[in-house]
Design a protein around this motif. Structure first.
Motif, PDB file in Angstrom:
ATOM      1  N   ASP A 111       0.838  -1.208   0.000  1.00 28.69           N
ATOM      2  CA  ASP A 111       0.000   0.000   0.000  1.00 28.69           C
ATOM      3  C   ASP A 111       0.871   1.255   0.000  1.00 28.69           C
ATOM      4  O   ASP A 111       1.980   1.267   0.530  1.00 28.69           O
ATOM      5  CB  ASP A 111      -0.912   0.033   1.229  1.00 28.69           C
ATOM      6  N   LYS A 112       0.309   2.310  -0.550  1.00 29.37           N
ATOM      7  CA  LYS A 112       1.007   3.593  -0.597  1.00 29.37           C
ATOM      8  C   LYS A 112       0.799   4.374   0.703  1.00 29.37           C
ATOM      9  O   LYS A 112      -0.331   4.508   1.167  1.00 29.37           O
ATOM     10  CB  LYS A 112       0.504   4.427  -1.772  1.00 29.37           C
ATOM     11  N   VAL A 113       1.903   4.878   1.250  1.00 28.89           N
ATOM     12  CA  VAL A 113       1.866   5.714   2.458  1.00 28.89           C
ATOM     13  C   VAL A 113       2.605   7.010   2.154  1.00 28.89           C
ATOM     14  O   VAL A 113       3.746   6.986   1.688  1.00 28.89           O
ATOM     15  CB  VAL A 113       2.507   4.999   3.658  1.00 28.89           C
ATOM     16  N   LEU A 114       1.964   8.134   2.432  1.00 27.62           N
ATOM     17  CA  LEU A 114       2.515   9.439   2.058  1.00 27.62           C
ATOM     18  C   LEU A 114       3.207  10.122   3.228  1.00 27.62           C
ATOM     19  O   LEU A 114       2.756  10.035   4.380  1.00 27.62           O
ATOM     20  CB  LEU A 114       1.397  10.340   1.522  1.00 27.62           C
ATOM     21  N   ILE A 115       4.306  10.824   2.936  1.00 30.64           N
ATOM     22  CA  ILE A 115       4.997  11.667   3.906  1.00 30.64           C
ATOM     23  C   ILE A 115       5.337  12.994   3.232  1.00 30.64           C
ATOM     24  O   ILE A 115       5.413  13.077   2.004  1.00 30.64           O
ATOM     25  CB  ILE A 115       6.282  11.009   4.455  1.00 30.64           C
ATOM     26  N   GLN A 116       5.554  14.032   4.049  1.00 35.98           N
ATOM     27  CA  GLN A 116       5.917  15.351   3.534  1.00 35.98           C
ATOM     28  C   GLN A 116       7.382  15.609   3.860  1.00 35.98           C
ATOM     29  O   GLN A 116       7.756  15.777   5.008  1.00 35.98           O
ATOM     30  CB  GLN A 116       5.027  16.432   4.154  1.00 35.98           C
ATOM     31  N   THR A 117       8.197  15.644   2.833  1.00 35.92           N
ATOM     32  CA  THR A 117       9.650  15.718   2.984  1.00 35.92           C
ATOM     33  C   THR A 117      10.162  17.142   2.849  1.00 35.92           C
ATOM     34  O   THR A 117       9.542  17.950   2.157  1.00 35.92           O
ATOM     35  CB  THR A 117      10.306  14.819   1.938  1.00 35.92           C
ATOM     36  N   ARG A 132       5.752  -1.085   2.676  1.00 35.43           N
ATOM     37  CA  ARG A 132       4.765  -0.216   2.033  1.00 35.43           C
ATOM     38  C   ARG A 132       5.475   0.613   0.964  1.00 35.43           C
ATOM     39  O   ARG A 132       6.703   0.736   0.963  1.00 35.43           O
ATOM     40  CB  ARG A 132       4.104   0.710   3.058  1.00 35.43           C
ATOM     41  N   GLU A 133       4.689   1.200   0.075  1.00 35.88           N
ATOM     42  CA  GLU A 133       5.251   2.044  -0.981  1.00 35.88           C
ATOM     43  C   GLU A 133       5.265   3.497  -0.518  1.00 35.88           C
ATOM     44  O   GLU A 133       4.233   4.042  -0.137  1.00 35.88           O
ATOM     45  CB  GLU A 133       4.434   1.913  -2.265  1.00 35.88           C
ATOM     46  N   MET A 134       6.421   4.115  -0.562  1.00 34.30           N
ATOM     47  CA  MET A 134       6.567   5.488  -0.099  1.00 34.30           C
ATOM     48  C   MET A 134       6.137   6.474  -1.178  1.00 34.30           C
ATOM     49  O   MET A 134       6.553   6.382  -2.333  1.00 34.30           O
ATOM     50  CB  MET A 134       8.023   5.749   0.290  1.00 34.30           C
ATOM     51  N   VAL A 135       5.299   7.423  -0.792  1.00 32.95           N
ATOM     52  CA  VAL A 135       4.893   8.513  -1.680  1.00 32.95           C
ATOM     53  C   VAL A 135       5.271   9.814  -0.997  1.00 32.95           C
ATOM     54  O   VAL A 135       4.912  10.047   0.155  1.00 32.95           O
ATOM     55  CB  VAL A 135       3.371   8.473  -1.952  1.00 32.95           C
ATOM     56  N   LYS A 136       5.994  10.675  -1.728  1.00 30.46           N
ATOM     57  CA  LYS A 136       6.478  11.919  -1.136  1.00 30.46           C
ATOM     58  C   LYS A 136       5.701  13.127  -1.653  1.00 30.46           C
ATOM     59  O   LYS A 136       5.448  13.242  -2.850  1.00 30.46           O
ATOM     60  CB  LYS A 136       7.965  12.109  -1.450  1.00 30.46           C
ATOM     61  N   ASN A 137       5.343  13.996  -0.711  1.00 32.63           N
ATOM     62  CA  ASN A 137       4.771  15.301  -1.047  1.00 32.63           C
ATOM     63  C   ASN A 137       5.762  16.347  -0.524  1.00 32.63           C
ATOM     64  O   ASN A 137       5.640  16.831   0.597  1.00 32.63           O
ATOM     65  CB  ASN A 137       3.398  15.468  -0.384  1.00 32.63           C
ATOM     66  N   PRO A 138       6.789  16.689  -1.331  1.00 36.35           N
ATOM     67  CA  PRO A 138       7.826  17.606  -0.839  1.00 36.35           C
ATOM     68  C   PRO A 138       7.244  18.965  -0.460  1.00 36.35           C
ATOM     69  O   PRO A 138       6.394  19.515  -1.173  1.00 36.35           O
ATOM     70  CB  PRO A 138       8.776  17.731  -2.034  1.00 36.35           C
TER      71      PRO A 138
END
Length: 390
Positions: A111-117, A132-138
């Protein structure tokens, strides 16, 4: 002298910050201003409560009673205008443990899990370790300040993200998200059916002109979509006592989370001393905290002014809370390895390398300012001298 001005010798206390310099920096000749604990004693009421408990001399299994839960409920009401029910509480050794459990409880491998980098290093580790699959919202960086790229956030959430590990206040950039920002995040997560795992461990360390708003307080619907992780550990320098808690208003979600804890052998308990310290801190630590926040704000201003006056190559990101300053070192024109080496070998300070918070942090360093003023002055003087000597 202020209670926050006294220098304590922390060496040979098994302190990660002070006793692991050789392992972390390959040198003992650095002033440690890195890992996120403070060089201040906890409130005297906490220390006395621990001493009194130790005098009893028996450390059997310890329950969490109404006095402990009420101390949390009352603290959240007083400090954050958040009225919670004691039944919403679950207990954990630490916030990182709780985030691990939340990801396991509400997502599946792949599953995709989002973080704010750039963001707190364990967020990356949790996602990777749990497959899990990392999704970045810079985050957007402009004029020594960070904001959220909401267009990118919506695009990423719409791509099938299942959960968002949210850092509020944000470590390392020091943002205290305002109500409009929180509302946009919450609305998008509801729209795209994304659960929020909110790390709010720095919630109490807010500079006077700002206010922390727990994202779960925005509405009942948002509350039900949020798992909030909090602790007294950063607030009162209690990290070594392993005491934190999770707030989950939705009963079904709380049962799922507790089940994940139980599968890993955690059974809604705190260790004896963590239990004691949490209650004492929340009942008696408010005046101590208010003074601490003033000291931290003064320290942040000091660092900013010193760099502006004597090392303008270093830009301090405008911070609204926490005791961690994020410093833009890009004008030094060093790559990430060179920057880390420069701070250790030339400045002789032990800082957190920005690269540890993601590729967006490679030109940055994180400075822990929760130390006596004399320690801070020595560390900043070393950095300035090294920059001037280049």
């Amino acid at each position: 002298m202020s209670i926050f001005g006294k220098v304590y010798d922390r060496k040979q206390t098994r302190s990660v910050k002070w006793d692991m310099l050789q392992e972390v920096f390959q040198s003992n000749d650095v002033l440690p201003m890195w890992v996120a604990d403070m060089d201040f004693k906890a409130p005297e009421e906490v220390n006395q409560a621990l001493i009194e408990r130790a005098k009893h001399g028996i450390y059997g299994y310890t329950t969490i009673d109404n006095d402990v839960s009420s101390s949390i409920v009352n603290w959240l009401q007083r400090r954050h205008d958040w009225k919670i029910d004691p039944s919403w509480l679950s207990y954990s050794p630490g916030v990182v443990n709780s985030l691990h459990m939340a990801v396991q409880a509400f997502t599946e491998p792949g599953d995709k899990v989002l973080i704010q980098t750039p963001v707190y290093t364990p967020f990356y580790n949790i996602i990777k370790e749990l497959d899990r699959e990392m999704v970045k919202n810079p985050l957007i960086y402009k004029d020594q300040y960070y904001t959220i790229d909401f267009d990118d956030l919506e695009k990423k959430l719409a791509s099938g993200v299942k959960a968002f590990i949210f850092c509020s206040p944000h470590n390392p950039v020091g943002r205290v998200w305002n109500k409009d920002e929180l509302q946009k995040i919450a609305d998008l997560c509801l729209q795209y059916n994304v659960m929020i795992f909110s790390d709010e461990i720095h919630a109490d360390l807010i500079f006077p002109e700002e206010k922390h708003i727990p994202i779960a307080t925005l509405s009942e619907e948002i509350s039900k979509n949020t798992i909030t992780c909090m602790a007294p550990s950063k607030t009162f320098n209690l990290a070594g006592l392993d005491a934190s808690y999770v707030i989950t208003s939705d009963k079904v979600n709380r049962q799922k989370l507790d089940k994940a804890f139980h599968r890993q052998g955690f059974h809604n308990m705190l260790n004896t001393m963590g239990n004691t310290a949490l209650e004492a801190a929340y009942q008696h630590g408010e005046a101590w905290l208010d003074e601490l926040v003033q000291v931290l704000e003064q320290h942040a201003h000091y660092v900013r002014e010193m760099f502006e006056s004597h090392a303008p190559e270093l830009k301090v990101v405008r911070s609204e809370g926490t005791y961690l300053l994020w410093v833009d070192c890009s004008a030094l024109e060093l790559n990430k390895q060179e920057l880390k080496k420069f701070m250790v070998e030339q400045a002789r300070v032990g800082l957190n390398a920005g690269q540890d918070y993601g590729t967006e942090g490679e030109a940055f360093m994180r400075i822990n300012i929760a130390c006596p003023k004399t320690t801070l002055e020595e560390g900043i003087k070393r950095i300035i001298s090294a920059v001037q000597a280049r």
